[in-house]
Enzyme design. Sequence first.
Site, PDB file in Angstrom:
ATOM      1  N   ARG A   1       0.881  -1.472  -0.015  1.00  0.00           N
ATOM      2  CA  ARG A   1      -0.140  -0.017  -0.682  1.00  0.00           C
ATOM      3  C   ARG A   1       1.043   1.505  -0.029  1.00  0.00           C
ATOM      4  NH1 ARG A   1      -5.279  -0.421   2.180  1.00  0.00           N
ATOM      5  NH2 ARG A   1      -4.812   2.447   4.147  1.00  0.00           N
TER       6      ARG A   1
ATOM      7  N   ARG B   1      10.703   5.422  -2.988  1.00  0.00           N
ATOM      8  CA  ARG B   1      10.635   6.226  -4.393  1.00  0.00           C
ATOM      9  C   ARG B   1      11.923   6.701  -4.534  1.00  0.00           C
ATOM     10  NH1 ARG B   1       5.839   9.818  -2.370  1.00  0.00           N
ATOM     11  NH2 ARG B   1       4.494   9.203  -3.586  1.00  0.00           N
TER      12      ARG B   1
ATOM     13  N   ARG C   1      -8.978  -6.286  13.208  1.00  0.00           N
ATOM     14  CA  ARG C   1      -8.149  -5.423  14.271  1.00  0.00           C
ATOM     15  C   ARG C   1      -9.506  -4.429  14.414  1.00  0.00           C
ATOM     16  NH1 ARG C   1      -4.755  -7.367  16.664  1.00  0.00           N
ATOM     17  NH2 ARG C   1      -3.196  -5.734  17.090  1.00  0.00           N
TER      18      ARG C   1
ATOM     19  N   ARG D   1       0.280   4.836  16.138  1.00  0.00           N
ATOM     20  CA  ARG D   1       0.377   6.704  15.847  1.00  0.00           C
ATOM     21  C   ARG D   1      -0.042   8.220  16.954  1.00  0.00           C
ATOM     22  NH1 ARG D   1      -2.318   5.243  10.191  1.00  0.00           N
ATOM     23  NH2 ARG D   1      -4.060   4.318  10.984  1.00  0.00           N
TER      24      ARG D   1
ATOM     25  N   GLU E   1      -3.398   6.266  19.037  1.00  0.00           N
ATOM     26  CA  GLU E   1      -3.915   5.829  18.797  1.00  0.00           C
ATOM     27  C   GLU E   1      -3.151   3.986  19.181  1.00  0.00           C
ATOM     28  OE1 GLU E   1      -4.511   5.055  14.355  1.00  0.00           O
ATOM     29  OE2 GLU E   1      -5.016   7.106  13.915  1.00  0.00           O
TER      30      GLU E   1
ATOM     31  N   TYR F   1     -10.172  -4.710   2.486  1.00  0.00           N
ATOM     32  CA  TYR F   1      -9.430  -3.779   2.760  1.00  0.00           C
ATOM     33  C   TYR F   1      -9.435  -2.885   2.562  1.00  0.00           C
ATOM     34  CZ  TYR F   1      -5.302  -1.100   5.813  1.00  0.00           C
ATOM     35  OH  TYR F   1      -3.820  -0.040   6.436  1.00  0.00           O
TER      36      TYR F   1
ATOM     37  N   ASP G   1      -9.475   1.708   0.931  1.00  0.00           N
ATOM     38  CA  ASP G   1      -9.807   2.757   0.812  1.00  0.00           C
ATOM     39  C   ASP G   1     -10.378   3.056   0.089  1.00  0.00           C
ATOM     40  OD1 ASP G   1      -7.370   2.880   1.915  1.00  0.00           O
ATOM     41  OD2 ASP G   1      -6.424   2.629   0.285  1.00  0.00           O
TER      42      ASP G   1
END
Length: 373
Positions: free
Chosen positions: A172, A176, A249, A280, A306, A354, A356
Amino acid sequence: MAQYDYLIVGAGLYGSVMARELTDVGKKVLVIDKRPHIAGNVYTEEIEKIQVHKYGAHIFHTNNKQVWDYVNKFAEFNRFTNSPVANYKGELYSLPFNMYTFNKMWGVVTPKEAMEKIEEQKKEADIKEPHNLEEQAISLVGKDIYEKLIKGYTEKQWGRPCTELPAFIIKRLPVRLTFDNNYFNALYQGIPIGGYTKMVEKMLDGIEVRVKTDYLKNKQKLGELADKVIYTGPIDAYFDYKLGTLQYRSVRFETEVLDMPNYQGNAAVNYTDRETPWTRIIEHKWFEFGKDIEGNDIPKTVISREYSSEWKPGDEPYYPVNDEKNNNLYEKYHDLAETEKKVIFGGRLGEYKYYDMDAVIAAALDKVNIIST
Ligand code: UDP
């Protein structure tokens, strides 16, 4: 004759898009949700003039122009670009993995040097064809980045060793060889100004919605209200877990209002070591206000830590655990769902996927096309 054409169970993105589109082609729709509010997990609530993402960070991003145009009918989007920072025991790294990350990790300066370093570490690990998340991660970015920025975070987030997780999860994230901290490879990206709740409210404009209404507790009676049901809750719960429980989860949030204008200087900071108990920290104000926008003089800030945990009955499911075992069980539920002629299953929980946000919207738009032609 039933009172409604469609009963839509769940006022999240899938349900709300379906409700809007079906209403617009002349269907009579009732939307219900067991929570006291609409918008599902994209729900936002205003605290201290800041839109707080109550069920975790949602950054809208897509390459699908049709979906982008679609959401822009219901909200104006800001020009937010997600650039999370990774904090590994106090060392800060840029995400996603790019030349800034490689420079900080190894001191390399050119893309060629970075590529050589990754190749060298990949060779040492001797991975030909990656079979799990660990092997996939090392193949993409090498061992050092895997160990500092991926392993701890992933094991906290998923509660499983990286060797037992599917490789696709780490794919995901972009890798780069350029200096670019944009977390998403997406042409279009932003956050709805005024919050997601307002956007979903607009989608549901003029449509009957009943919150605090639990479908599974009253399946028969509520089902009789409509000719068809669109169900966006967990597919295993629909069937009363009769083939077994799918794993999810869950996430717990500790939200605090702080008496300072700027806590961490960024919307998301990921704690990638294993020891820090949270995954996070989100500082919500930075989603909505560009850091450079004049007039951002709110003296307070709202943060959420979280914590990830294994879902158990009574918790909110957030992430399907799409490993082989669960996917196989899902397939069995899917077969069962096909025999429920009156019910359409959709969304992250209904399809155990999962997804988006943009993919959820695209899936709902596709489904509407199929059922209304
Ligand atoms: N990930 C990681 N380190 C990070 C951020 C993400 O190892 O700092 C991995 C982790 O396995 C996570 C996956 O990448 O589950 C996908 O991350 P994404 O940000 O897409 O997750 P989401 O925002 O959906 O929670």
